[in-house]
Scaffold this active site. Sequence first.
Site, PDB file in Angstrom:
ATOM      1  N   CYS A  49       0.832  -1.209   0.000  1.00  0.00           N
ATOM      2  CA  CYS A  49       0.000   0.000   0.000  1.00  0.00           C
ATOM      3  C   CYS A  49       0.864   1.256   0.000  1.00  0.00           C
ATOM      4  O   CYS A  49       1.856   1.332   0.734  1.00  0.00           O
ATOM      5  CB  CYS A  49      -0.910  -0.007   1.235  1.00  0.00           C
ATOM      6  N   CYS A  55      -0.472   5.471   7.511  1.00  0.00           N
ATOM      7  CA  CYS A  55      -1.799   5.000   7.916  1.00  0.00           C
ATOM      8  C   CYS A  55      -1.674   4.023   9.072  1.00  0.00           C
ATOM      9  O   CYS A  55      -0.778   3.173   9.094  1.00  0.00           O
ATOM     10  CB  CYS A  55      -2.488   4.327   6.730  1.00  0.00           C
ATOM     11  N   CYS A  58      -2.629  -0.633   8.886  1.00  0.00           N
ATOM     12  CA  CYS A  58      -1.741  -1.795   8.736  1.00  0.00           C
ATOM     13  C   CYS A  58      -0.342  -1.403   9.202  1.00  0.00           C
ATOM     14  O   CYS A  58       0.191  -0.393   8.751  1.00  0.00           O
ATOM     15  CB  CYS A  58      -1.650  -2.240   7.283  1.00  0.00           C
ATOM     16  N   CYS A 133      -6.502   1.177  -0.842  1.00  0.00           N
ATOM     17  CA  CYS A 133      -6.459   0.307   0.332  1.00  0.00           C
ATOM     18  C   CYS A 133      -6.341  -1.131  -0.123  1.00  0.00           C
ATOM     19  O   CYS A 133      -7.172  -1.615  -0.903  1.00  0.00           O
ATOM     20  CB  CYS A 133      -7.716   0.497   1.188  1.00  0.00           C
ATOM     21  N   GLN A 237     -17.597 -10.992  11.541  1.00  0.00           N
ATOM     22  CA  GLN A 237     -16.175 -11.288  11.445  1.00  0.00           C
ATOM     23  C   GLN A 237     -15.590 -10.449  10.327  1.00  0.00           C
ATOM     24  O   GLN A 237     -16.264 -10.123   9.343  1.00  0.00           O
ATOM     25  CB  GLN A 237     -15.944 -12.776  11.181  1.00  0.00           C
ATOM     26  N   PHE A 264     -22.600 -15.895  23.510  1.00  0.00           N
ATOM     27  CA  PHE A 264     -22.239 -14.664  22.803  1.00  0.00           C
ATOM     28  C   PHE A 264     -22.482 -14.882  21.303  1.00  0.00           C
ATOM     29  O   PHE A 264     -21.620 -14.651  20.463  1.00  0.00           O
ATOM     30  CB  PHE A 264     -20.786 -14.264  23.062  1.00  0.00           C
ATOM     31  N   GLU A 285     -27.432 -14.398  23.571  1.00  0.00           N
ATOM     32  CA  GLU A 285     -26.846 -13.137  23.124  1.00  0.00           C
ATOM     33  C   GLU A 285     -27.482 -11.997  23.905  1.00  0.00           C
ATOM     34  O   GLU A 285     -28.693 -11.973  24.134  1.00  0.00           O
ATOM     35  CB  GLU A 285     -27.063 -12.949  21.621  1.00  0.00           C
ATOM     36  N   ASP A 331     -17.740 -17.103  21.799  1.00  0.00           N
ATOM     37  CA  ASP A 331     -16.948 -16.107  21.078  1.00  0.00           C
ATOM     38  C   ASP A 331     -17.220 -14.748  21.701  1.00  0.00           C
ATOM     39  O   ASP A 331     -17.972 -13.928  21.163  1.00  0.00           O
ATOM     40  CB  ASP A 331     -17.338 -16.118  19.594  1.00  0.00           C
ATOM     41  N   CYS A 357     -10.657 -12.985  20.184  1.00  0.00           N
ATOM     42  CA  CYS A 357      -9.965 -11.942  19.421  1.00  0.00           C
ATOM     43  C   CYS A 357      -8.946 -11.221  20.295  1.00  0.00           C
ATOM     44  O   CYS A 357      -8.417 -10.181  19.905  1.00  0.00           O
ATOM     45  CB  CYS A 357     -10.975 -10.946  18.863  1.00  0.00           C
TER      46      CYS A 357
END
Length: 399
Positions: A49, A55, A58, A133, A237, A264, A285, A331, A357
């Site tokens: 990129c 930026c 990333c 991008c 996701q 979740f 949930e 999750d 995550c």
Amino acid sequence: MSAEQIIRVAARGDGVTASGRHVAGAAPGDHVDAGGVITPGPDHAPPACPHFGRCGGCSLQHLSERALSDFVRDRVTGPLAAKDIVVGDVRPVHLSPPHSRRRASLRYTKQKGAVTVGFAGQGSHTLVDIRACAIVTPRLHDVMMAARGFVAKWPKPKLSGQIELAEIDQGIDMLITGIAPGSMAEHELLSGFAKDTGLARLSIDQGYGPETQAEPAPVTVSFGDVPVRFPHGSFLQATRDGEAALVAAAREALAGSRVIADLFAGLGSFALQLAEDGRKIYAAEAARDPVLALKQAANARQLPLFTEHRDLFRNPLRPEELNRFDGIVLDPPRAGAEEQVRTLAASTVPRVSYVSCNPATFARDARILCDSGYRLQTLWPVGQFRWSTHVELASLFVR
């Protein structure tokens, strides 16, 4: 001081030498002299990129595929090793490809006719104007670029706000803040932009919640072959590819389980894709709109899936409730699921697939499970936030 070799990449993306020196933009195998000049090694890749280095989206584009995979694996296994947790089997790292990210959160400003649309710079709040991008899908990229023209046309000399984008079944869902249409012409500008760009839905938020301005057809997102209504701001996701990898891991982890709890559950990305003949699924949930959308979708297909609107942080399933299941998939958000995991540790559930995550909170929760007799049998590292320090994982605990 002679040149030092970079031996690893730290959690925030800096290269690290054996002496502990941190060097931004360095890859394993690079050499760095006393003045900070980097001599690239075999795992130093050319960034994809033109905005790399400025930026903040990333920070690892300078890593080869091998080095990027090693980083993801180490980010997942490192916190576990720090807590003396032994993993039976660490699977190969799954990396999502370029141009696969299906959601993005942008900022924009307009001052004296100059429009900037992009992401915050690395380590700052400065907005970097994005003209290309390499991580988002082509359709998402097209809308990102078109958004600049829309902001430029809006009849106010000064603007600032956010743009939330998600690619769903019908195309791109766009939510924008910072604008307040007050005339017929401004409403027509909104509807015209939605039509010309082919948006699946265009909404604005003036501080009172999302207001749909254009939605040619009811918007949905599909899990497997089951379409689910897509409420504003619902979690997805980051990539379809990454979602498929996590679901495949959970499916393998819970093979043979006939009564499963999805905790979740969100819109049902796991529950709906784990559904099969002879299997019953319970999905819990805390967010009302997603769980209602999941219930509606399951009922429409007559799936053996029971949903409950339940806050698992304040009201986790108790051990006697958990003992009804022979498999659990959970999750949770980045904070993890400590309270739910403590009741799970007191249960007799034989198989637990924990998707995370956040490697740090996962390791904390894993320690609780292992102390209660569970064994971390399998770990699947997943890098769906390509070139980012953000990583994900799926796991299997057995007892």
